[in-house]
Write a protein that holds these residues in place. Sequence first.
Motif, short mmCIF file in Angstrom:
data_model
loop_
_atom_site.label_atom_id
_atom_site.label_comp_id
_atom_site.label_asym_id
_atom_site.label_seq_id
_atom_site.Cartn_x
_atom_site.Cartn_y
_atom_site.Cartn_z
N ALA A 162 0.84 -1.20 0.00
CA ALA A 162 0.00 0.00 0.00
C ALA A 162 0.87 1.25 0.00
N SER A 163 0.65 2.13 -0.95
CA SER A 163 1.46 3.35 -1.08
C SER A 163 1.23 4.30 0.09
N GLY A 164 2.32 4.89 0.57
CA GLY A 164 2.22 5.94 1.56
C GLY A 164 1.86 5.50 2.96
N VAL A 165 1.88 4.20 3.24
CA VAL A 165 1.53 3.69 4.56
C VAL A 165 2.77 3.11 5.21
N SER A 166 3.21 3.71 6.30
CA SER A 166 4.45 3.30 6.95
C SER A 166 4.27 2.02 7.77
N CYS A 167 5.38 1.41 8.09
CA CYS A 167 5.34 0.24 8.98
C CYS A 167 4.74 0.65 10.33
N MET A 168 5.07 1.85 10.79
CA MET A 168 4.53 2.34 12.05
C MET A 168 3.01 2.50 11.98
N ASN A 169 2.50 2.98 10.85
CA ASN A 169 1.04 3.10 10.66
C ASN A 169 0.37 1.74 10.82
N SER A 174 9.03 -6.47 -12.91
CA SER A 174 8.82 -5.38 -11.98
C SER A 174 10.14 -4.82 -11.45
N MET A 175 10.11 -3.55 -11.09
CA MET A 175 11.16 -2.96 -10.26
C MET A 175 10.53 -2.76 -8.90
N THR A 176 10.90 -3.59 -7.94
CA THR A 176 10.28 -3.57 -6.62
C THR A 176 11.26 -3.03 -5.59
N CYS A 177 10.83 -2.05 -4.82
CA CYS A 177 11.62 -1.54 -3.70
C CYS A 177 11.05 -2.11 -2.40
N VAL A 178 11.95 -2.51 -1.51
CA VAL A 178 11.57 -3.15 -0.25
C VAL A 178 12.18 -2.35 0.90
N ALA A 179 11.40 -2.17 1.96
CA ALA A 179 11.89 -1.41 3.11
C ALA A 179 11.19 -1.87 4.39
N THR A 180 11.78 -1.57 5.52
CA THR A 180 11.17 -1.87 6.80
C THR A 180 11.63 -0.84 7.83
N ASP A 181 10.99 -0.83 8.99
CA ASP A 181 11.48 0.02 10.07
C ASP A 181 12.46 -0.77 10.94
N GLY A 205 10.80 -9.98 -10.92
CA GLY A 205 11.59 -8.85 -11.41
C GLY A 205 12.79 -8.56 -10.54
N ALA A 206 13.24 -7.31 -10.58
CA ALA A 206 14.40 -6.87 -9.81
C ALA A 206 13.96 -6.25 -8.49
N VAL A 207 14.83 -6.33 -7.48
CA VAL A 207 14.51 -5.82 -6.15
C VAL A 207 15.66 -4.96 -5.63
N VAL A 208 15.32 -3.83 -5.01
CA VAL A 208 16.30 -3.00 -4.31
C VAL A 208 15.77 -2.77 -2.89
N VAL A 209 16.61 -2.99 -1.88
CA VAL A 209 16.24 -2.70 -0.50
C VAL A 209 16.67 -1.26 -0.19
N ILE A 210 15.73 -0.46 0.30
CA ILE A 210 15.99 0.96 0.57
C ILE A 210 15.56 1.32 1.98
N GLN A 211 15.91 2.54 2.39
CA GLN A 211 15.43 3.05 3.68
C GLN A 211 13.93 3.36 3.56
N GLU A 212 13.20 3.16 4.66
CA GLU A 212 11.76 3.32 4.59
C GLU A 212 11.35 4.75 4.26
N ASP A 213 12.14 5.74 4.66
CA ASP A 213 11.74 7.12 4.37
C ASP A 213 11.83 7.47 2.89
N LEU A 214 12.34 6.54 2.08
CA LEU A 214 12.41 6.74 0.63
C LEU A 214 11.30 6.00 -0.12
N MET A 215 10.39 5.38 0.61
CA MET A 215 9.39 4.55 -0.08
C MET A 215 8.39 5.37 -0.91
N THR A 216 8.02 6.56 -0.45
CA THR A 216 7.12 7.36 -1.29
C THR A 216 7.86 7.84 -2.53
N SER A 217 9.14 8.09 -2.40
CA SER A 217 9.95 8.45 -3.57
C SER A 217 10.04 7.28 -4.53
#
Length: 266
Positions: free
Chosen positions: A95-102, A127-134, A152-164
């Motif tokens: 779900a877009s824009g919904v943080s782990c904390m939410n 797919s280009m899938t980005c994965v993140a967690t808190d 597809g391909a996966v990149v693990v990123i910081q959670e504060d970059l998920m909306t980007s």
Amino acid sequence: MKNITIIGSGNIGLSLAKGLVKSNLFVPAQITLTRRNVEALEEEAKLGFHVSDNNNSAVKNADIIVLAILPQQLKKVLELIKTSLTSTQIIVSVASGVSCMNIKAIIGTDKQVVRAMPNTAIAIGQSMTCVATDDADIKVVEKVEKLFETVGAVVVIQEDLMTSATALCACGIAFFLRAIRAASQGGVEIGFHAHDALKMAVQTAKGAADLLLQTQNHPEGEIDKVTSPKGCTIAGLNEMEHNGFSSAFIKGIKLSADKAGDLYEE
């Protein structure tokens, strides 16, 4: 990984399920698909997937639960299933824009929550899938990576970059499609039939992307190979830039990122 439940079996959910089976990571009998209109999953049921319109019961025996639903629907679904969840399950939200904390504010802070942002190319395993967690365990994140690597391909990123990531990858696929459409329209204007112009534009775009993926070169390095002094390529590029091509693209990505961050509240 033994059993997985995918809540919200639309395009992304079904594509993920089929990718997991195609890669031999799961068999259909290990996957439960849920949807309000369960009749729409008749074909999947014939293939051996479990199907259900009851999210609460569907999550009880799952090791991994994928929330492939719209952000506006998430609160209601989480409130429904929270009493059936355990701390040993992995919760994956697309779900877009919904943080782990939410999410954990509703289902409990003891849960392992990971976010994933695929795009619609998941339907063809590209797919280009980005994965993140808190704060989920690294082994949990690796399991989620493995799931989405089947499509597809996966990149693990910081959670504060998920909306980007939503703007660049999920929204971004529409931006690149629009660029291809524009190229094909330009082709028609200079003399090609529409179907030929579209085929030529699509293959040219694919070639450009594959060129960068396989060589790992910078785009400008490849552009330099095509541009010669007083040539036609640099003339066309400069005309596009004079009319704001790069600026418009960048502004569109920035606006989509701002919008993506507000979806959960709408």
